[in-house]
Design an enzyme around this catalytic site. Structure first.
Site, PDB file in Angstrom:
ATOM      1  N   GLY A  18       0.808  -1.166  -0.089  1.00 35.43           N
ATOM      2  CA  GLY A  18       0.157  -0.034   0.014  1.00 35.43           C
ATOM      3  C   GLY A  18       0.812   1.058   0.147  1.00 35.43           C
ATOM      4  O   GLY A  18       2.146   1.192  -0.180  1.00 35.43           O
ATOM      5  N   ASN A 105      -3.579   3.347  11.996  1.00 39.07           N
ATOM      6  CA  ASN A 105      -4.367   4.289  12.607  1.00 39.07           C
ATOM      7  C   ASN A 105      -5.161   3.472  13.738  1.00 39.07           C
ATOM      8  O   ASN A 105      -5.660   2.193  13.521  1.00 39.07           O
ATOM      9  CB  ASN A 105      -5.519   4.844  11.800  1.00 39.07           C
ATOM     10  CG  ASN A 105      -4.769   6.009  10.990  1.00 39.07           C
ATOM     11  OD1 ASN A 105      -3.885   6.669  11.426  1.00 39.07           O
ATOM     12  ND2 ASN A 105      -5.460   6.228   9.856  1.00 39.07           N
ATOM     13  N   LYS A 187      -2.996  10.537  18.817  1.00 39.74           N
ATOM     14  CA  LYS A 187      -3.222  10.275  17.217  1.00 39.74           C
ATOM     15  C   LYS A 187      -4.718   9.739  17.235  1.00 39.74           C
ATOM     16  O   LYS A 187      -5.244  10.036  16.209  1.00 39.74           O
ATOM     17  CB  LYS A 187      -2.040   9.260  16.825  1.00 39.74           C
ATOM     18  CG  LYS A 187      -2.374   9.007  15.192  1.00 39.74           C
ATOM     19  CD  LYS A 187      -1.965  10.147  14.231  1.00 39.74           C
ATOM     20  CE  LYS A 187      -2.296  10.134  12.776  1.00 39.74           C
ATOM     21  NZ  LYS A 187      -2.212   8.825  12.428  1.00 39.74           N
TER      22      LYS A 187
HETATM   23  O1  KPL Z   1      -4.091   9.742   9.724  1.00 38.57           O
HETATM   24  C1  KPL Z   1      -4.709  10.515   9.001  1.00 38.57           C
HETATM   25  C2  KPL Z   1      -5.722   9.798   8.057  1.00 38.57           C
HETATM   26  O2  KPL Z   1      -6.267  10.247   7.090  1.00 38.57           O
HETATM   27  O3  KPL Z   1      -5.802   8.361   8.498  1.00 38.57           O
HETATM   28  C3  KPL Z   1      -4.827  11.895   9.122  1.00 38.57           C
HETATM   29  C4  KPL Z   1      -3.637  12.188   9.776  1.00 38.57           C
HETATM   30  C5  KPL Z   1      -6.208  12.487   9.500  1.00 38.57           C
HETATM   31  C6  KPL Z   1      -4.399  12.572   7.737  1.00 38.57           C
HETATM   32  O4  KPL Z   1      -5.406  12.627   6.781  1.00 38.57           O
END
Ligand code: KPL
Length: 302
Positions: A18, A105, A187
């Site tokens: 990716g 994330n 985050k």
């Molecule tokens: O981590 C991100 C995402 O899009 O998943 C951010 C920091 C919001 C940047 O777009």
């Protein structure tokens, strides 16, 4: 990690190719590291434009994920909801000395991985590195965002000193944390605001500076701050809002990953972002109606 030669010159395996995985592979090639991408099927060369605008044609080194070459360090730049499935698929090739790096994330996977691979050294990381893959053969490096990393379990000093410079060189600028959870929570607050709102309203990150979104941004941060406080991480709502605003302006021209997932009918990471906040809040008996609403609205769009 069995001996010193493996520690000083580890074989890297990067799951998938990716946007972030592709960039890590590119950096490995530039730095002369021994690496392979673990992929599902053969791939054609990639056209990469780096941060300075220079073009590169790459033929990434790949192995089929069903038949990986030996590795010491396994990097998983995959979606949070893919982590367990990937590790299950690779289970018979993963030995207790292999290092695992989680890079995505959201939160919630560390607990799952520790249960599945209790003896493996584990690193959790989160990055704001800007990379965009508009199609399977094109990769654009859009920004050098900060990467935060930290060890989840205790490891030998020699392993730390051998591994940390390698990962720092792959994801610059990087910062190593004694307790990575605080960085992951901060985050998480950024993603809990930007990702669902940009997906629901079909907007770029920068449009969140509009006055009509400010109340929701404050409420989401307030709820995340309460849940963080109850889990031992005391960060004010004001600090989280300032942080979110900085990321909105730094990534103003980007579409968030959740915006892209919803647009392309892919599952999103919502369960590991606002879903994680909501689940923690339930256990702690804290009300988080704004995070709950984000979760429900994204579920409807998925
Ligand atoms: O981590 C991100 C995402 O899009 O998943 C951010 C920091 C919001 C940047 O777009």
């Amino acid at each position: 990690m069995q001996n010193n030669s493996q520690v000083t010159c580890p074989k890297l395996a990067i799951v998938g190719s990716g946007a972030i995985g592709g960039l890590i592979g590119f950096k490995c090639r530039q730095l002369g590291y021994d690496y392979q991408h673990l992929v599902k099927s053969q791939q054609s060369p990639i056209h990469l434009t780096d941060i300075s605008g220079e073009s590169h044609s790459l033929t990434p080194k790949i192995s089929l994920i069903s038949k990986p070459q030996p590795f010491d360090l396994l990097i998983l730049p995959v979606k949070a909801y893919q982590v367990l499935a990937v590790l299950k698929q690779l289970h018979s090739y993963i030995h207790p000395q292999h290092l695992i790096v989680l890079l995505h994330n959201g939160m919630g996977t560390i607990e799952q991985v520790k249960e599945m691979l209790p003896n493996n050294p584990l690193i959790a990381a989160t990055t704001s590195y800007g990379a965009f893959k508009p199609d399977t053969n094109t990769l654009i490096e859009t920004g050098l965002g900060q990467t935060h990393l930290g060890w989840i379990n205790d490891v030998d000093e020699t392993v730390r000193h051998a591994i940390e410079p390698i990962l720092s060189a792959l994801l610059p600028p990087s910062h190593w944390h004694q307790d990575i959870s605080l960085a992951l929570w901060k985050k998480l607050a950024v993603n809990a605001v930007i990702n669902p709102l940009t997906a629901i309203y079909n907007i770029k990150n920068g449009e969140l500076t509009n006055a009509k979104y400010q109340e929701t941004i404050h409420k989401i941060c307030d709820e995340v701050s309460s849940v963080m406080g109850a889990t031992g991480y005391s960060v004010s709502k004001a600090e989280l809002v300032t942080n979110v605003r900085q990321v909105i302006s730094a990534t103003a021209n980007n579409y968030s990953s959740m915006h892209q997932d919803i647009k392309h009918n892919r599952p999103s990471e919502i369960d590991f972002i606002n879903g994680y906040v909501t689940a923690k809040a339930t256990t702690l008996q804290i009300e988080v109606p704004y995070n709950q609403r984000m979760l429900e609205q994204i579920k409807l769009l998925e």
